[in-house]
Design a protein around this motif. Structure first.
Motif, mmCIF file in Angstrom:
data_model
loop_
_atom_site.group_PDB
_atom_site.id
_atom_site.type_symbol
_atom_site.label_atom_id
_atom_site.label_comp_id
_atom_site.label_asym_id
_atom_site.label_seq_id
_atom_site.Cartn_x
_atom_site.Cartn_y
_atom_site.Cartn_z
ATOM 1 N N LYS A 1 0.847 -1.201 0.000
ATOM 2 C CA LYS A 1 0.000 0.000 0.000
ATOM 3 C C LYS A 1 0.877 1.244 0.000
ATOM 4 O O LYS A 1 1.883 1.306 0.702
ATOM 5 C CB LYS A 1 -0.884 -0.006 1.243
ATOM 6 C CG LYS A 1 -1.824 1.163 1.363
ATOM 7 C CD LYS A 1 -3.241 0.705 1.241
ATOM 8 C CE LYS A 1 -4.246 1.800 1.539
ATOM 9 N NZ LYS A 1 -4.437 2.720 0.438
ATOM 10 N N THR B 1 -9.483 0.714 3.962
ATOM 11 C CA THR B 1 -9.470 0.678 2.507
ATOM 12 C C THR B 1 -10.902 0.509 2.006
ATOM 13 O O THR B 1 -11.805 0.181 2.783
ATOM 14 C CB THR B 1 -8.606 -0.477 1.960
ATOM 15 O OG1 THR B 1 -9.206 -1.715 2.286
ATOM 16 C CG2 THR B 1 -7.198 -0.424 2.506
ATOM 17 N N GLY C 1 -4.774 2.347 -4.689
ATOM 18 C CA GLY C 1 -5.321 1.363 -3.759
ATOM 19 C C GLY C 1 -4.238 0.500 -3.148
ATOM 20 O O GLY C 1 -3.235 1.001 -2.678
ATOM 21 N N TRP C 2 -4.443 -0.810 -3.169
ATOM 22 C CA TRP C 2 -3.480 -1.752 -2.630
ATOM 23 C C TRP C 2 -3.346 -2.901 -3.612
ATOM 24 O O TRP C 2 -4.158 -3.073 -4.508
ATOM 25 C CB TRP C 2 -3.903 -2.262 -1.254
ATOM 26 C CG TRP C 2 -5.266 -2.885 -1.223
ATOM 27 C CD1 TRP C 2 -6.439 -2.271 -0.890
ATOM 28 C CD2 TRP C 2 -5.612 -4.233 -1.573
ATOM 29 N NE1 TRP C 2 -7.487 -3.152 -1.022
ATOM 30 C CE2 TRP C 2 -7.000 -4.368 -1.436
ATOM 31 C CE3 TRP C 2 -4.882 -5.331 -1.990
ATOM 32 C CZ2 TRP C 2 -7.677 -5.553 -1.698
ATOM 33 C CZ3 TRP C 2 -5.551 -6.515 -2.252
ATOM 34 C CH2 TRP C 2 -6.935 -6.614 -2.089
#
Length: 136
Positions: free
Chosen positions: A7, A36, A101-102
């Motif tokens: 992240k 998230t 985002g991740w």
């Protein structure tokens, strides 16, 4: 084999900035929660020994162990809360391109932990210069 999350860090340029933010915003008795939008479909693999690897200005610098992954809310308002260990572990600085985002990070691709005693207190600016020069 553990599955990790990677992240980007927003609002902190260094690990020290992140730790300062945590010190200012921590509520006694409350865990460190990473919020998230999307809940990982492979969350059980992440809780089984996985970590969140954090990217600062294009370089992975640290990780935190994932303790739990929970979906909070329902429908369009649903969000994911990733509960993290308070201990921040420095890792070998590893370049990483920007993303939103991740992302998942396989254990075989994760940078190794650093032995802080071996490096002492290297200032972040110096460490960045050494990485940019390819010396670290």
């Amino acid at each position: 084999m553990a599955l990790h999350m990677i992240k980007l860090v927003v609002g902190a340029a260094t690990i020290e900035d992140l730790l300062d933010w945590r010190a200012r915003n921590a509520v006694t008795g409350e865990p460190w929660i990473l919020r998230t939008r999307m809940t990982p479909k492979r969350a059980p693999e992440m809780v089984d020994g996985g970590s969140v690897y954090r990217v600062f200005k294009g370089v992975i610098l640290c990780r935190q162990k994932i303790l739990a992954v929970d979906t909070v809310g329902e429908g369009a308002a649903a969000r994911c809360h990733v509960t993290l260990d308070e201990q921040v572990v420095r890792v070998a600085p590893t370049p990483r391109r920007a993303f939103q985002g991740w992302r998942y990070l396989d254990a075989r691709d994760a940078p190794p932990d650093l032995d802080e005693a071996a490096f002492g207190d290297v200032p972040e600016a110096l460490a960045r210069q050494l990485r940019d020069a390819g010396a670290w």
